[in-house]
Enzyme design. Structure first.
Site, PDB file in Angstrom:
ATOM      1  N   TYR A 153      -8.253  -0.882  16.114  1.00  0.00           N
ATOM      2  CA  TYR A 153      -7.166  -0.727  15.138  1.00  0.00           C
ATOM      3  C   TYR A 153      -7.745  -0.541  13.737  1.00  0.00           C
ATOM      4  O   TYR A 153      -7.308   0.334  12.971  1.00  0.00           O
ATOM      5  CB  TYR A 153      -6.273  -1.955  15.191  1.00  0.00           C
ATOM      6  CG  TYR A 153      -5.236  -2.061  14.098  1.00  0.00           C
ATOM      7  CD1 TYR A 153      -4.064  -1.310  14.141  1.00  0.00           C
ATOM      8  CD2 TYR A 153      -5.409  -2.948  13.036  1.00  0.00           C
ATOM      9  CE1 TYR A 153      -3.098  -1.423  13.151  1.00  0.00           C
ATOM     10  CE2 TYR A 153      -4.451  -3.070  12.045  1.00  0.00           C
ATOM     11  CZ  TYR A 153      -3.300  -2.301  12.110  1.00  0.00           C
ATOM     12  OH  TYR A 153      -2.347  -2.415  11.118  1.00  0.00           O
ATOM     13  N   LYS A 157      -7.328   2.660  11.182  1.00  0.00           N
ATOM     14  CA  LYS A 157      -6.720   2.547   9.861  1.00  0.00           C
ATOM     15  C   LYS A 157      -7.676   3.008   8.764  1.00  0.00           C
ATOM     16  O   LYS A 157      -7.237   3.584   7.752  1.00  0.00           O
ATOM     17  CB  LYS A 157      -6.251   1.110   9.612  1.00  0.00           C
ATOM     18  CG  LYS A 157      -5.033   0.706  10.419  1.00  0.00           C
ATOM     19  CD  LYS A 157      -3.827   1.584  10.098  1.00  0.00           C
ATOM     20  CE  LYS A 157      -2.539   1.048  10.704  1.00  0.00           C
ATOM     21  NZ  LYS A 157      -1.367   1.892  10.383  1.00  0.00           N
TER      22      LYS A 157
END
Length: 263
Positions: A153, A157
């Site tokens: 993740y 990002k």
């Protein structure tokens, strides 16, 4: 009102930051396209906006599917004549230690956070270029700035931040502005399952924040409104950190050092 006669697509607008942003944009006069894979949640957001006399429509969208994304953009243009604002808020987050994340889970994080932003920008940019203006706001995360775990993740990002900068640089001459937002911990429904197991989590997390609390979806919506509006007409390629001071410094670490007698 800051967004009168503007059309905004907001992905993941069925709940949390996306819903708060959709509601805030509609309050500011925007025609809002609520894009979400959850039909019930997206329809609920539209009903909430319309209940406040706003204008909104729901478009079922899997942001990891290029055909769905192209249909989302086309339906928006057909309904409202163009796209002025895109907020890429939809995401996927699962897995932590890179040694326990398999290839499929890694790819789901990349698709859900980074590829989805790429597909939505690619679908919407030609319409913005044709009209000579547009604002893109990509929701990244403080995880893209610091080593906080959730490696897949976090990497996705970080990629969102870079993608945003490159779009800003490449398409600025066409009147396109692109900016990202890095929220800290925000109290959204996505945390519900975790909080059921650990109700004290936010109280513990808040100790690391200079403001001594986690954030609210409406606070990220306010930042997105600024970046999408003419108030930010000379702001592009920036990454706005909205994290209650989390990344400014580690106060708790400082307190430990002082307590230990260090200067």
């Amino acid at each position: 009102m800051q967004l009168v006669n503007r059309t905004a697509i907001i992905t993941g607008a069925g709940s949390g930051i996306g819903r708060a942003t959709a509601q805030r944009f509609a309050d500011e006069g925007a025609r809002v396209v609520v894009a979400d894979i959850n039909d019930a949640a997206g329809t609920e957001t539209v009903a909430s906006i319309e209940g406040d006399d706003g204008t909104a429509r729901f478009v079922h969208t899997d942001v990891t599917d290029s055909a769905d994304v192209e249909a989302m953009a086309s339906q928006t243009v057909d309904a409202y004549g163009g796209v002025d604002i895109l907020v890429n808020n939809a995401y996927f987050c699962d897995g932590d230690d890179i040694l326990t994340v398999d290839e499929e889970l890694w790819n789901r994080n990349i698709r859900g956070c980074l590829s989805s932003a790429f597909l939505c920008c690619k679908a919407v940019l030609p319409h913005m270029i044709d009209q000579g203006k547009g604002a893109i706001v990509n929701i990244a995360s403080v995880n893209g700035l610091l080593g906080l775990g959730e490696e897949a993740y976090s990497a996705a990002k970080a990629g969102v931040i870079s993608l945003t900068q490159n779009i800003a640089v490449r398409y600025g001459e066409q009147g396109i502005r692109a900016n990202s937002i890095c929220p800290g911990s925000i109290q959204t429904p996505a945390w519900q399952a975790v909080l059921e197991k650990d109700p004290d989590l936010f109280n513990r997390l808040s100790k690391w924040y200079p403001l001594k609390r986690v954030g609210k979806p409406e606070e990220i919506a306010a930042a997105a409104l600024f970046l999408a509006s003419d108030q930010a007409s000379f702001v592009t390629g920036t990454n706005l950190i909205v994290d209650g001071g989390l990344t400014a410094g580690l106060k708790r670490m400082g307190e430990e050092l002082v307590g230990a007698g260090n200067p």
